[in-house]
Motif scaffolding. Structure first.
Motif, PDB file in Angstrom:
ATOM      1  N   PHE A  42       0.836  -1.205   0.000  1.00  0.00           N
ATOM      2  CA  PHE A  42       0.000   0.000   0.000  1.00  0.00           C
ATOM      3  C   PHE A  42       0.867   1.250   0.000  1.00  0.00           C
ATOM      4  N   LYS A  43       0.531   2.199  -0.860  1.00  0.00           N
ATOM      5  CA  LYS A  43       1.208   3.489  -0.867  1.00  0.00           C
ATOM      6  C   LYS A  43       0.309   4.590  -0.302  1.00  0.00           C
ATOM      7  N   ASP A  44      -0.981   4.299  -0.221  1.00  0.00           N
ATOM      8  CA  ASP A  44      -1.950   5.284   0.249  1.00  0.00           C
ATOM      9  C   ASP A  44      -2.507   4.837   1.608  1.00  0.00           C
ATOM     10  N   PHE A  45      -2.440   5.718   2.607  1.00  0.00           N
ATOM     11  CA  PHE A  45      -2.880   5.355   3.947  1.00  0.00           C
ATOM     12  C   PHE A  45      -4.369   5.040   3.997  1.00  0.00           C
ATOM     13  N   THR A  46      -5.183   5.835   3.310  1.00  0.00           N
ATOM     14  CA  THR A  46      -6.631   5.613   3.352  1.00  0.00           C
ATOM     15  C   THR A  46      -6.993   4.239   2.810  1.00  0.00           C
ATOM     16  N   ALA A  47      -6.295   3.832   1.752  1.00  0.00           N
ATOM     17  CA  ALA A  47      -6.543   2.495   1.186  1.00  0.00           C
ATOM     18  C   ALA A  47      -6.145   1.407   2.181  1.00  0.00           C
ATOM     19  N   TYR A  48      -5.032   1.624   2.876  1.00  0.00           N
ATOM     20  CA  TYR A  48      -4.573   0.645   3.870  1.00  0.00           C
ATOM     21  C   TYR A  48      -5.571   0.534   5.021  1.00  0.00           C
ATOM     22  N   LEU A  49      -6.038   1.673   5.513  1.00  0.00           N
ATOM     23  CA  LEU A  49      -6.992   1.645   6.626  1.00  0.00           C
ATOM     24  C   LEU A  49      -8.287   0.958   6.203  1.00  0.00           C
ATOM     25  N   GLY A  50      -8.722   1.205   4.958  1.00  0.00           N
ATOM     26  CA  GLY A  50      -9.915   0.535   4.461  1.00  0.00           C
ATOM     27  C   GLY A  50      -9.730  -0.969   4.394  1.00  0.00           C
ATOM     28  N   ALA A  51      -8.546  -1.392   3.955  1.00  0.00           N
ATOM     29  CA  ALA A  51      -8.257  -2.824   3.888  1.00  0.00           C
ATOM     30  C   ALA A  51      -8.241  -3.442   5.280  1.00  0.00           C
ATOM     31  N   LEU A  52      -7.702  -2.704   6.244  1.00  0.00           N
ATOM     32  CA  LEU A  52      -7.703  -3.180   7.629  1.00  0.00           C
ATOM     33  C   LEU A  52      -9.118  -3.440   8.114  1.00  0.00           C
ATOM     34  N   ARG A  53      -9.982  -2.477   7.853  1.00  0.00           N
ATOM     35  CA  ARG A  53     -11.352  -2.547   8.370  1.00  0.00           C
ATOM     36  C   ARG A  53     -12.144  -3.677   7.734  1.00  0.00           C
ATOM     37  N   PHE A  54     -11.845  -3.991   6.485  1.00  0.00           N
ATOM     38  CA  PHE A  54     -12.657  -4.975   5.759  1.00  0.00           C
ATOM     39  C   PHE A  54     -11.932  -6.300   5.524  1.00  0.00           C
ATOM     40  N   ASP A  55     -10.797  -6.491   6.210  1.00  0.00           N
ATOM     41  CA  ASP A  55     -10.064  -7.754   6.101  1.00  0.00           C
ATOM     42  C   ASP A  55     -10.811  -8.830   6.877  1.00  0.00           C
ATOM     43  N   SER A  56     -11.480  -9.712   6.178  1.00  0.00           N
ATOM     44  CA  SER A  56     -12.324 -10.715   6.833  1.00  0.00           C
ATOM     45  C   SER A  56     -11.508 -11.750   7.603  1.00  0.00           C
ATOM     46  N   THR A  57     -10.227 -11.930   7.232  1.00  0.00           N
ATOM     47  CA  THR A  57      -9.397 -12.917   7.918  1.00  0.00           C
ATOM     48  C   THR A  57      -8.863 -12.385   9.247  1.00  0.00           C
ATOM     49  N   GLY A  58      -8.767 -11.081   9.393  1.00  0.00           N
ATOM     50  CA  GLY A  58      -8.197 -10.484  10.600  1.00  0.00           C
ATOM     51  C   GLY A  58      -6.682 -10.516  10.631  1.00  0.00           C
ATOM     52  N   LYS A  59      -6.058 -11.045   9.564  1.00  0.00           N
ATOM     53  CA  LYS A  59      -4.590 -11.201   9.545  1.00  0.00           C
ATOM     54  C   LYS A  59      -3.877  -9.851   9.574  1.00  0.00           C
ATOM     55  N   MET A  60      -4.338  -8.923   8.759  1.00  0.00           N
ATOM     56  CA  MET A  60      -3.687  -7.612   8.719  1.00  0.00           C
ATOM     57  C   MET A  60      -3.830  -6.892  10.055  1.00  0.00           C
ATOM     58  N   ARG A  61      -5.010  -6.975  10.646  1.00  0.00           N
ATOM     59  CA  ARG A  61      -5.235  -6.328  11.938  1.00  0.00           C
ATOM     60  C   ARG A  61      -4.305  -6.903  12.999  1.00  0.00           C
ATOM     61  N   GLN A  62      -4.204  -8.240  13.029  1.00  0.00           N
ATOM     62  CA  GLN A  62      -3.367  -8.890  14.031  1.00  0.00           C
ATOM     63  C   GLN A  62      -1.908  -8.510  13.860  1.00  0.00           C
ATOM     64  N   GLU A  63      -1.438  -8.456  12.621  1.00  0.00           N
ATOM     65  CA  GLU A  63      -0.035  -8.105  12.400  1.00  0.00           C
ATOM     66  C   GLU A  63       0.241  -6.660  12.805  1.00  0.00           C
ATOM     67  N   LEU A  64      -0.717  -5.776  12.566  1.00  0.00           N
ATOM     68  CA  LEU A  64      -0.538  -4.392  13.012  1.00  0.00           C
ATOM     69  C   LEU A  64      -0.484  -4.326  14.532  1.00  0.00           C
ATOM     70  N   LEU A  65      -1.413  -4.997  15.201  1.00  0.00           N
ATOM     71  CA  LEU A  65      -1.425  -4.985  16.669  1.00  0.00           C
ATOM     72  C   LEU A  65      -0.159  -5.615  17.238  1.00  0.00           C
ATOM     73  N   ASN A  66       0.312  -6.682  16.614  1.00  0.00           N
ATOM     74  CA  ASN A  66       1.564  -7.303  17.052  1.00  0.00           C
ATOM     75  C   ASN A  66       2.715  -6.300  17.011  1.00  0.00           C
ATOM     76  N   SER A  67       2.739  -5.496  15.950  1.00  0.00           N
ATOM     77  CA  SER A  67       3.842  -4.545  15.779  1.00  0.00           C
ATOM     78  C   SER A  67       3.762  -3.377  16.747  1.00  0.00           C
ATOM     79  N   LEU A  68       2.560  -3.096  17.246  1.00  0.00           N
ATOM     80  CA  LEU A  68       2.357  -1.927  18.100  1.00  0.00           C
ATOM     81  C   LEU A  68       2.461  -2.225  19.588  1.00  0.00           C
ATOM     82  N   THR A  69       2.295  -3.485  19.977  1.00  0.00           N
ATOM     83  CA  THR A  69       2.337  -3.796  21.407  1.00  0.00           C
ATOM     84  C   THR A  69       3.768  -3.736  21.915  1.00  0.00           C
ATOM     85  N   ILE A  70       3.911  -3.312  23.158  1.00  0.00           N
ATOM     86  CA  ILE A  70       5.219  -3.127  23.791  1.00  0.00           C
ATOM     87  C   ILE A  70       5.457  -4.299  24.727  1.00  0.00           C
ATOM     88  N   ASN A  71       6.584  -4.981  24.537  1.00  0.00           N
ATOM     89  CA  ASN A  71       6.801  -6.244  25.245  1.00  0.00           C
ATOM     90  C   ASN A  71       8.091  -6.256  26.060  1.00  0.00           C
TER      91      ASN A  71
END
Length: 267
Positions: A42-71
């Motif tokens: 993705f080069k466009d943020f709005t397109a990426y956010l839209g893909a996040l919201r409509f990703d039926s597998t949840g894979k993109m959301r999980q990978e984003l959350l994994n990258s953001l959590t502090i461990n």
């Protein structure tokens, strides 16, 4: 990332995880989002956010959350609370019905497993004759994979007492692996602390360790999680927070109890 982009993403992350990023975390969030966008082309943020919201597998959301959590974690962190568990709380369990029927401990926000295995060492040392089990949960699937492997570097084990290092760890190249005994008695699973359905399944615990996790939540999410903790505990059960955290600032459900080594919160 524009201010409006950050605010939209912050709202999405908050809704999905309960974690709230303040304005001073823009750079931290932006760098991780850029990595995810590059990974998925993705080069466009709005397109990426839209893909996040409509990703039926949840894979993109999980990978984003994994990258953001502090461990940031290591074995035997915040030693005084562990001493409280070992020298004051465990003997109480051994004297009452909890010790006879078995003790359940929940490590909430367990990261890569150092705290959960530390609790296992304490229980094995202080209560070898009672039944006990530890449930360890985190939202981050990548750190849970590491926890289940039970392999740690020198930094992670630097505060493990020498006697426990010899007793419960085995050298593995430049690393150490935890005893297979604990891999059987510590159960790891993914859980989002603001997932009401998942949280309602957590029942029958005698203690909950949730240290330095709720500091990343806003007040509403903290109260929501605290209510679930209350419902998950057996009567008289305890919540251990980080040494700089206070349950009294979140809810009046729990009674603060001053032990010799720490203040913890009781149902």
């Amino acid at each position: 990332m524009t201010k409006a982009d950050f605010e939209r993403l912050r709202e999405y992350i908050y809704r999905e995880s309960g974690i709230y990023f303040e304005d001073n975390k823009v750079y931290y969030v932006e760098k991780r989002v850029e990595q995810q966008m590059e990974k998925y082309g993705f080069k466009d943020f709005t397109a990426y956010l839209g893909a996040l919201r409509f990703d039926s597998t949840g894979k993109m959301r999980q990978e984003l959350l994994n990258s953001l959590t502090i461990n940031e974690t290591y074995f035997f962190r915040e030693y005084e609370q562990l001493k409280c568990l070992a020298e004051e709380v465990v003997p109480l369990w051994c004297q009452n019905g909890a010790g006879r029927s078995g003790v359940k401990i929940w490590c909430a926000g367990c990261a890569s497993g150092e705290e959960a295995y530390t609790l296992a060492i304490v229980m094995q040392e202080m209560a070898p004759d009672i039944l006990w089990e530890i449930y360890a949960t985190d939202i981050d699937t990548e750190v849970l994979d590491k926890a289940e492997k039970g392999i740690y570097n020198h930094y992670a084990i630097r505060q493990v007492p020498e006697v426990y290092l010899k007793r419960y760890f085995s050298p593995l190249g430049d690393n150490y692996t935890i005893s297979s005994l604990f891999k059987q008695k510590v159960k790891f699973c993914q859980l989002n602390l603001v997932d009401d359905a998942g949280m309602r399944k957590m029942k029958g615990f005698h203690a909950i360790f949730c240290r330095n996790v709720l500091i990343y939540f806003d007040d509403l999410s903290r109260r929501r999680v605290a209510l679930h903790f209350y419902q998950a505990l057996e009567p008289g059960g305890y919540v251990f927070l980080g040494h700089s955290e206070s349950m009294s600032r979140i809810t009046t459900l729990f009674k603060p109890v001053r032990f010799k080594n720490a203040i913890i919160y009781q149902k």
